[in-house]
Design a protein around this motif. Structure first.
Motif, PDB file in Angstrom:
ATOM      1  N   LEU A  59      -0.119  -3.421   6.245  1.00  0.00           N
ATOM      2  CA  LEU A  59       1.287  -3.053   6.228  1.00  0.00           C
ATOM      3  C   LEU A  59       1.680  -2.619   7.635  1.00  0.00           C
ATOM      4  N   THR A  60       2.787  -3.141   8.126  1.00  0.00           N
ATOM      5  CA  THR A  60       3.256  -2.838   9.465  1.00  0.00           C
ATOM      6  C   THR A  60       4.441  -1.871   9.404  1.00  0.00           C
ATOM      7  N   PHE A  61       4.387  -0.863  10.251  1.00  0.00           N
ATOM      8  CA  PHE A  61       5.433   0.147  10.383  1.00  0.00           C
ATOM      9  C   PHE A  61       5.831   0.242  11.852  1.00  0.00           C
ATOM     10  N   ASP A  62       6.883   0.985  12.144  1.00  0.00           N
ATOM     11  CA  ASP A  62       7.321   1.161  13.523  1.00  0.00           C
ATOM     12  C   ASP A  62       6.373   2.032  14.338  1.00  0.00           C
ATOM     13  N   SER A  63       5.726   3.006  13.691  1.00  0.00           N
ATOM     14  CA  SER A  63       4.860   3.950  14.406  1.00  0.00           C
ATOM     15  C   SER A  63       3.904   4.616  13.423  1.00  0.00           C
ATOM     16  N   LEU A  64       2.912   5.301  13.970  1.00  0.00           N
ATOM     17  CA  LEU A  64       1.995   6.071  13.128  1.00  0.00           C
ATOM     18  C   LEU A  64       2.757   7.166  12.393  1.00  0.00           C
ATOM     19  N   ALA A  65       3.732   7.765  13.057  1.00  0.00           N
ATOM     20  CA  ALA A  65       4.562   8.786  12.400  1.00  0.00           C
ATOM     21  C   ALA A  65       5.319   8.185  11.220  1.00  0.00           C
ATOM     22  N   ALA A  66       5.775   6.938  11.348  1.00  0.00           N
ATOM     23  CA  ALA A  66       6.476   6.273  10.244  1.00  0.00           C
ATOM     24  C   ALA A  66       5.526   6.014   9.068  1.00  0.00           C
ATOM     25  N   ILE A  67       4.277   5.692   9.360  1.00  0.00           N
ATOM     26  CA  ILE A  67       3.283   5.524   8.279  1.00  0.00           C
ATOM     27  C   ILE A  67       3.121   6.843   7.548  1.00  0.00           C
ATOM     28  N   GLN A  68       2.914   7.898   8.308  1.00  0.00           N
ATOM     29  CA  GLN A  68       2.701   9.214   7.706  1.00  0.00           C
ATOM     30  C   GLN A  68       3.912   9.661   6.893  1.00  0.00           C
ATOM     31  N   ALA A  69       5.103   9.411   7.398  1.00  0.00           N
ATOM     32  CA  ALA A  69       6.317   9.769   6.658  1.00  0.00           C
ATOM     33  C   ALA A  69       6.433   8.929   5.395  1.00  0.00           C
ATOM     34  N   GLY A  70       6.144   7.646   5.489  1.00  0.00           N
ATOM     35  CA  GLY A  70       6.208   6.761   4.329  1.00  0.00           C
ATOM     36  C   GLY A  70       5.224   7.176   3.251  1.00  0.00           C
ATOM     37  N   LEU A  71       4.002   7.502   3.656  1.00  0.00           N
ATOM     38  CA  LEU A  71       2.993   7.924   2.680  1.00  0.00           C
ATOM     39  C   LEU A  71       3.322   9.279   2.073  1.00  0.00           C
ATOM     40  N   GLY A  72       4.051  10.100   2.807  1.00  0.00           N
ATOM     41  CA  GLY A  72       4.433  11.413   2.299  1.00  0.00           C
ATOM     42  C   GLY A  72       5.634  11.391   1.372  1.00  0.00           C
ATOM     43  N   SER A  73       6.331  10.253   1.327  1.00  0.00           N
ATOM     44  CA  SER A  73       7.510  10.136   0.459  1.00  0.00           C
ATOM     45  C   SER A  73       7.083  10.011  -1.007  1.00  0.00           C
ATOM     46  N   ALA A  74       8.045  10.143  -1.905  1.00  0.00           N
ATOM     47  CA  ALA A  74       7.758   9.979  -3.341  1.00  0.00           C
ATOM     48  C   ALA A  74       7.214   8.578  -3.618  1.00  0.00           C
ATOM     49  N   GLU A  75       7.769   7.569  -2.946  1.00  0.00           N
ATOM     50  CA  GLU A  75       7.309   6.189  -3.140  1.00  0.00           C
ATOM     51  C   GLU A  75       5.887   6.006  -2.603  1.00  0.00           C
ATOM     52  N   GLY A  76       5.604   6.632  -1.470  1.00  0.00           N
ATOM     53  CA  GLY A  76       4.258   6.561  -0.896  1.00  0.00           C
ATOM     54  C   GLY A  76       3.237   7.252  -1.773  1.00  0.00           C
ATOM     55  N   GLN A  77       3.613   8.388  -2.326  1.00  0.00           N
ATOM     56  CA  GLN A  77       2.717   9.115  -3.228  1.00  0.00           C
ATOM     57  C   GLN A  77       2.452   8.319  -4.504  1.00  0.00           C
ATOM     58  N   ALA A  78       3.491   7.644  -5.015  1.00  0.00           N
ATOM     59  CA  ALA A  78       3.316   6.819  -6.216  1.00  0.00           C
ATOM     60  C   ALA A  78       2.379   5.653  -5.944  1.00  0.00           C
ATOM     61  N   ALA A  79       2.539   5.006  -4.792  1.00  0.00           N
ATOM     62  CA  ALA A  79       1.663   3.881  -4.439  1.00  0.00           C
ATOM     63  C   ALA A  79       0.229   4.360  -4.261  1.00  0.00           C
ATOM     64  N   ALA A  80       0.041   5.491  -3.591  1.00  0.00           N
ATOM     65  CA  ALA A  80      -1.304   6.032  -3.383  1.00  0.00           C
ATOM     66  C   ALA A  80      -1.959   6.409  -4.712  1.00  0.00           C
ATOM     67  N   ALA A  81      -1.212   7.030  -5.600  1.00  0.00           N
ATOM     68  CA  ALA A  81      -1.756   7.429  -6.901  1.00  0.00           C
ATOM     69  C   ALA A  81      -2.121   6.215  -7.750  1.00  0.00           C
ATOM     70  N   ASP A  82      -1.416   5.113  -7.548  1.00  0.00           N
ATOM     71  CA  ASP A  82      -1.660   3.907  -8.336  1.00  0.00           C
ATOM     72  C   ASP A  82      -3.008   3.259  -8.016  1.00  0.00           C
ATOM     73  N   VAL A  83      -3.545   3.490  -6.829  1.00  0.00           N
ATOM     74  CA  VAL A  83      -4.804   2.848  -6.421  1.00  0.00           C
ATOM     75  C   VAL A  83      -5.920   3.125  -7.437  1.00  0.00           C
ATOM     76  N   ALA A  84      -5.963   4.316  -7.980  1.00  0.00           N
ATOM     77  CA  ALA A  84      -7.000   4.664  -8.962  1.00  0.00           C
ATOM     78  C   ALA A  84      -6.905   3.832 -10.233  1.00  0.00           C
ATOM     79  N   ASN A  85      -5.748   3.209 -10.482  1.00  0.00           N
ATOM     80  CA  ASN A  85      -5.563   2.413 -11.693  1.00  0.00           C
ATOM     81  C   ASN A  85      -6.202   1.028 -11.626  1.00  0.00           C
ATOM     82  N   PHE A  86      -6.577   0.568 -10.432  1.00  0.00           N
ATOM     83  CA  PHE A  86      -7.106  -0.795 -10.334  1.00  0.00           C
ATOM     84  C   PHE A  86      -8.244  -0.975  -9.347  1.00  0.00           C
TER      85      PHE A  86
END
Length: 101
Positions: A59-86
């Motif tokens: 996944l490509t983002f504008d910056s490392l800070a943008a990755i961290q912000a994206g992962l910290g968002s509600a959508e990022g947390q949902a995607a991260a939590a989903d990994v355990a499902n598969f």
């Protein structure tokens, strides 16, 4: 630019992993704020030595800070939590700034 690379190890049920990843996880991950590009490997992951890796997601983002912000968002947390499902084989996540050379 910056990259988020996820190395998904070989799951216990490859067909179930592939179906779930395509139908559920990709749509979740595409909602993460800041994602500019989302690519996945196709076919065998080649290497001089066995890797145990089934799929690579980049996944490509504008910056490392943008990755961290994206992962910290509600959508990022949902995607991260989903990994355990598969990802029954586990997954390694790498994040880094990149530059074209």
């Amino acid at each position: 630019m910056a990259q988020l690379v996820v190395l998904y190890k070989t799951p216990t049920d490859v067909a179930a992993f592939d179906a779930y990843y395509a139908s559920t996880h990709i749509p979740l991950a595409k909602k993460v704020p800041g994602v500019r590009k989302y690519e996945i490997s196709q076919g065998t992951i080649a290497s001089p030595a066995p890797t145990g890796v089934h799929l690579v997601a980049t996944l490509t983002f504008d910056s490392l800070a943008a990755i961290q912000a994206g992962l910290g968002s509600a959508e990022g947390q949902a995607a991260a939590a989903d990994v355990a499902n598969f990802a029954t084989g586990g997954a390694d996540m790498l994040m880094f700034d990149s530059k074209e050379v």
